[in-house]
Design a protein around this motif. Structure first.
Motif, mmCIF file in Angstrom:
data_model
loop_
_atom_site.group_PDB
_atom_site.id
_atom_site.type_symbol
_atom_site.label_atom_id
_atom_site.label_comp_id
_atom_site.label_asym_id
_atom_site.label_seq_id
_atom_site.Cartn_x
_atom_site.Cartn_y
_atom_site.Cartn_z
ATOM 1 N N LYS A 233 -11.218 -7.894 4.728
ATOM 2 C CA LYS A 233 -10.729 -7.138 5.894
ATOM 3 C C LYS A 233 -9.278 -6.732 5.742
ATOM 4 C CE LYS A 233 -11.395 -10.364 8.837
ATOM 5 N NZ LYS A 233 -11.927 -11.413 9.736
ATOM 6 N N TYR A 234 -8.552 -7.513 4.973
ATOM 7 C CA TYR A 234 -7.109 -7.315 4.941
ATOM 8 C C TYR A 234 -6.683 -6.233 3.962
ATOM 9 C CZ TYR A 234 -7.138 -11.773 7.342
ATOM 10 O OH TYR A 234 -7.383 -12.779 8.244
ATOM 11 N N THR A 235 -5.507 -5.666 4.219
ATOM 12 C CA THR A 235 -4.888 -4.799 3.232
ATOM 13 C C THR A 235 -4.726 -5.632 1.979
ATOM 14 O OG1 THR A 235 -3.483 -4.256 5.074
ATOM 15 C CG2 THR A 235 -3.042 -3.113 3.009
ATOM 16 N N HIS A 236 -4.965 -5.043 0.838
ATOM 17 C CA HIS A 236 -5.019 -5.872 -0.348
ATOM 18 C C HIS A 236 -4.671 -5.047 -1.571
ATOM 19 C CE1 HIS A 236 -5.852 -9.463 -2.380
ATOM 20 N NE2 HIS A 236 -6.897 -9.870 -1.713
ATOM 21 N N TYR A 237 -4.295 -5.725 -2.643
ATOM 22 C CA TYR A 237 -4.055 -5.091 -3.935
ATOM 23 C C TYR A 237 -3.016 -3.980 -3.836
ATOM 24 C CZ TYR A 237 -8.625 -7.284 -4.309
ATOM 25 O OH TYR A 237 -9.654 -8.175 -4.246
ATOM 26 N N SER A 238 -2.069 -4.099 -2.896
ATOM 27 C CA SER A 238 -1.148 -2.995 -2.659
ATOM 28 C C SER A 238 0.140 -3.128 -3.463
ATOM 29 C CB SER A 238 -0.774 -2.938 -1.182
ATOM 30 O OG SER A 238 -1.947 -2.959 -0.422
ATOM 31 N N PRO A 239 0.390 -2.155 -4.341
ATOM 32 C CA PRO A 239 1.708 -2.100 -4.983
ATOM 33 C C PRO A 239 2.695 -1.509 -3.979
ATOM 34 C CG PRO A 239 0.380 -0.249 -5.704
ATOM 35 C CD PRO A 239 -0.458 -1.036 -4.719
ATOM 36 N N ASN A 240 3.964 -1.402 -4.348
ATOM 37 C CA ASN A 240 4.931 -0.787 -3.438
ATOM 38 C C ASN A 240 4.668 0.703 -3.274
ATOM 39 O OD1 ASN A 240 6.234 -3.249 -3.131
ATOM 40 N ND2 ASN A 240 7.471 -2.901 -4.973
ATOM 41 N N ALA A 241 4.138 1.318 -4.325
ATOM 42 C CA ALA A 241 3.868 2.759 -4.288
ATOM 43 C C ALA A 241 2.689 3.076 -3.372
ATOM 44 C CB ALA A 241 3.568 3.251 -5.696
ATOM 45 N N GLN A 242 2.643 4.310 -2.893
ATOM 46 C CA GLN A 242 1.469 4.832 -2.198
ATOM 47 C C GLN A 242 0.448 5.200 -3.263
ATOM 48 O OE1 GLN A 242 0.786 5.794 1.144
ATOM 49 N NE2 GLN A 242 2.490 4.431 1.641
ATOM 50 N N VAL A 243 -0.809 4.756 -3.092
ATOM 51 C CA VAL A 243 -1.834 5.069 -4.086
ATOM 52 C C VAL A 243 -2.819 6.091 -3.502
ATOM 53 C CG1 VAL A 243 -3.661 4.118 -5.562
ATOM 54 C CG2 VAL A 243 -1.660 2.711 -4.990
ATOM 55 N N ILE A 306 0.795 -3.342 -11.078
ATOM 56 C CA ILE A 306 2.028 -4.137 -11.131
ATOM 57 C C ILE A 306 3.072 -3.426 -11.998
ATOM 58 C CG2 ILE A 306 2.993 -6.347 -11.926
ATOM 59 C CD1 ILE A 306 0.219 -7.608 -11.084
ATOM 60 N N GLU A 307 2.619 -2.851 -13.108
ATOM 61 C CA GLU A 307 3.506 -2.123 -14.019
ATOM 62 C C GLU A 307 4.133 -0.902 -13.322
ATOM 63 O OE1 GLU A 307 4.538 -2.940 -16.983
ATOM 64 O OE2 GLU A 307 5.626 -1.062 -17.325
ATOM 65 N N MET A 308 3.353 -0.226 -12.480
ATOM 66 C CA MET A 308 3.872 0.924 -11.735
ATOM 67 C C MET A 308 5.046 0.489 -10.850
ATOM 68 S SD MET A 308 2.372 3.894 -12.262
ATOM 69 C CE MET A 308 0.891 4.627 -12.969
ATOM 70 N N ASP A 309 4.931 -0.678 -10.237
ATOM 71 C CA ASP A 309 6.028 -1.197 -9.412
ATOM 72 C C ASP A 309 7.270 -1.457 -10.252
ATOM 73 O OD1 ASP A 309 4.819 -1.049 -7.009
ATOM 74 O OD2 ASP A 309 4.410 -3.199 -6.800
ATOM 75 N N LYS A 310 7.041 -2.013 -11.441
ATOM 76 C CA LYS A 310 8.193 -2.309 -12.298
ATOM 77 C C LYS A 310 8.900 -1.028 -12.690
ATOM 78 C CE LYS A 310 6.694 -6.608 -14.238
ATOM 79 N NZ LYS A 310 5.921 -7.144 -15.352
ATOM 80 N N ARG A 311 8.144 0.040 -12.843
ATOM 81 C CA ARG A 311 8.756 1.327 -13.199
ATOM 82 C C ARG A 311 9.294 2.063 -11.970
ATOM 83 N NH1 ARG A 311 4.731 4.383 -17.426
ATOM 84 N NH2 ARG A 311 4.097 2.591 -18.654
ATOM 85 N N LYS A 312 9.240 1.410 -10.808
ATOM 86 C CA LYS A 312 9.740 1.966 -9.545
ATOM 87 C C LYS A 312 9.099 3.316 -9.203
ATOM 88 C CE LYS A 312 13.704 -0.840 -8.886
ATOM 89 N NZ LYS A 312 13.024 -1.956 -9.540
ATOM 90 N N ILE A 313 7.791 3.378 -9.401
ATOM 91 C CA ILE A 313 7.035 4.586 -9.073
ATOM 92 C C ILE A 313 6.849 4.661 -7.552
ATOM 93 C CG2 ILE A 313 4.753 5.676 -9.359
ATOM 94 C CD1 ILE A 313 6.281 5.634 -11.977
ATOM 95 N N ASP A 314 6.985 5.877 -6.978
ATOM 96 C CA ASP A 314 6.814 6.055 -5.531
ATOM 97 C C ASP A 314 5.374 6.383 -5.141
ATOM 98 O OD1 ASP A 314 9.701 5.934 -4.787
ATOM 99 O OD2 ASP A 314 9.806 7.700 -6.093
ATOM 100 N N ILE A 315 4.724 7.205 -5.968
ATOM 101 C CA ILE A 315 3.370 7.654 -5.643
ATOM 102 C C ILE A 315 2.492 7.557 -6.882
ATOM 103 C CG2 ILE A 315 1.944 9.624 -4.902
ATOM 104 C CD1 ILE A 315 4.155 10.585 -3.226
ATOM 105 N N ILE A 316 1.285 7.006 -6.710
ATOM 106 C CA ILE A 316 0.357 6.894 -7.844
ATOM 107 C C ILE A 316 -0.894 7.720 -7.546
ATOM 108 C CG2 ILE A 316 -1.105 5.326 -9.192
ATOM 109 C CD1 ILE A 316 0.747 3.013 -8.255
ATOM 110 N N TYR A 317 -1.305 8.533 -8.511
ATOM 111 C CA TYR A 317 -2.608 9.189 -8.433
ATOM 112 C C TYR A 317 -3.519 8.540 -9.456
ATOM 113 C CZ TYR A 317 0.031 12.512 -5.745
ATOM 114 O OH TYR A 317 0.836 13.058 -4.792
ATOM 115 N N SER A 318 -4.727 8.199 -9.039
ATOM 116 C CA SER A 318 -5.677 7.605 -9.985
ATOM 117 C C SER A 318 -6.916 8.455 -10.084
ATOM 118 C CB SER A 318 -6.079 6.198 -9.524
ATOM 119 O OG SER A 318 -7.096 5.689 -10.386
ATOM 120 N N GLU A 319 -7.466 8.527 -11.284
ATOM 121 C CA GLU A 319 -8.785 9.115 -11.444
ATOM 122 C C GLU A 319 -9.782 8.238 -10.693
ATOM 123 O OE1 GLU A 319 -9.333 9.271 -15.708
ATOM 124 O OE2 GLU A 319 -8.372 11.241 -15.849
#
Ligand code: TXA
Ligand code: MG
Length: 345
Positions: A233-243, A306-319
């Motif tokens: 039910k909970y928000t989960h697996y969230s990096p700092n970036a918007q996915v 996790i790696e995206m957070d380390k690179r200070k990414i703001d927005i992630i697009y995934s296939e």
């Protein structure tokens, strides 16, 4: 201060394991690797010890824990109504990445079961996990070893960076194999139900025990609030970036992602793209390759976030990935990390 042991799974230093097992025996918390993700363990039968797990993770107390065992016999101490299907599953898939839900016996404290009448039990296959549970000589409650809401750790450096100082002991033992958490299967009803998809797929389960359903509430964000596994039910697996997940045919997805990367760049935002290896040259932006098979994608997904957070990414697009086999687990985790945001290309 956290007592840290570096252990090689292929050449286990029993003294180090015993040192960490002593911590567990005395009611303390220890992080250890499993074949799925790292777990944050404590004595499952000791209410005080279990409370430390919730504290270390900042986890809501109504979210029950999985009890990890060394020997199949322990199931009968923890659970009642162990039915034929449960026996078949244990025989076929244990030790391994599947958790079964059964009615609990009173020996399991309410703190461990999150107040439910059922208990989640799993026998992990990872050599270090098996050895520490064996040496501790007690069932070990262990959620994924992340701060609540964050992606689950699949590498030693993830747990070290996120959890050092928050637990009493920590075993650093290399990478997890599967990369997504165990399949959670409810066996308390007539038709078994997958509450959380994982590496043991619906298809594989149906070969052994016949018809299996997938908790219908996993399909979308609104229904999710009714999920039978409280953790879903909970928000989960969230990096700092918007996915965002970008869905559609290959060419449209490529064009749409590149267009979005360009727009974001003009706004001064750092944009990441998660894709199959074979597509890596199609995109601009910060690329993270997820592998080529669904198994590889599953094993790389949390690490990529996790790696995206380390690179200070703001927005992630995934296939997007197909939802058969382990794809079901991948899309479940990806959708949650994206807060169900899908862009139709
Ligand atoms: O692979 C895994 O299962 C990892 C490793 C460490 O073993 N553990 C893990 O635990 O993922 P955790 O706590 O992060 O996830 C447990 C999930 C949650 O969604 C929880 O709500 C659900 O299992 N669960 C636990 N006990 C349950 C119960 N009695 N009834 C329904 N859902 C339950
Ligand atoms: Mg978790």
């Amino acid at each position: 201060k956290t007592i840290i042991s570096k252990i090689n799974a292929e050449d286990i230093d029993l003294n180090e394991i015993k040192k960490q097992a002593e911590l567990l025996k005395s009611g303390k918390t220890v992080i250890f690797p499993t074949e799925t993700v790292y777990g944050l363990g404590a004595n499952a039968l000791d209410e005080c010890a279990v409370k430390k797990i919730y504290e270390a993770k900042g986890r809501p107390s109504d979210n029950p824990l999985i009890v990890h065992i060394y020997d199949e016999k322990e199931v009968y101490d923890l659970a009642k109504d162990v039915n034929e299907k449960a026996k078949l599953i244990m025989k076929e898939f244990w030790p391994g990445p599947i958790t079964i839900i059964l009615n609990k016996k009173s020996i399991v404290p309410d703190t461990t079961s999150g107040g439910l009448d059922t208990v989640a039990i799993r026998m992990p296959s990872h050599k270090i996990a098996r050895e520490i549970i064996k040496q501790a000589g007690i069932p070990i409650a262990a959620p994924s070893a992340n701060i609540s809401g964050r992606p689950s750790p699949t590498k030693a450096k993830h747990v070290y960076e996120e959890m050092d100082g928050r637990v009493d002991g920590m075993i650093l033992g290399g990478d997890s194999n599967f990369g997504v958490e165990s399949t959670v299967l409810d066996l308390t009803e007539d038709v078994p139900m997958i509450l959380r998809p994982g590496s043991v797929t619906k298809e594989a389960l149906e070969e052994i025990i016949g018809n299996v359903q997938l908790d219908p509430s996993l399909r979308n964000k609104e229904d999710n609030k009714k999920a039978k596994a409280p953790g879903m039910k909970y928000t989960h697996y969230s990096p700092n970036a918007q996915v965002y997940i970008v869905s559609g045919n290959d060419i449209n997805v490529m064009n749409r992602i590149n267009e979005l990367v360009k727009i974001n760049k003009e706004k001064g935002l750092k944009t990441g793209v998660m894709c199959l290896d074979k597509n890596k040259d199609k995109y601009s932006g910060e690329i993270i390759k997820l592998g080529n098979t669904l198994e590889e994608v599953a094993s790389n997904l949390f690490d990529a976030l996790i790696e995206m957070d380390k690179r200070k990414i703001d927005i992630i697009y995934s296939e997007e990935f197909p939802t058969y086999g382990v794809g079901q687990a991948i899309m479940n985790r990806l959708l949650k990390s994206a807060g169900y945001k899908i862009i139709q290309a």
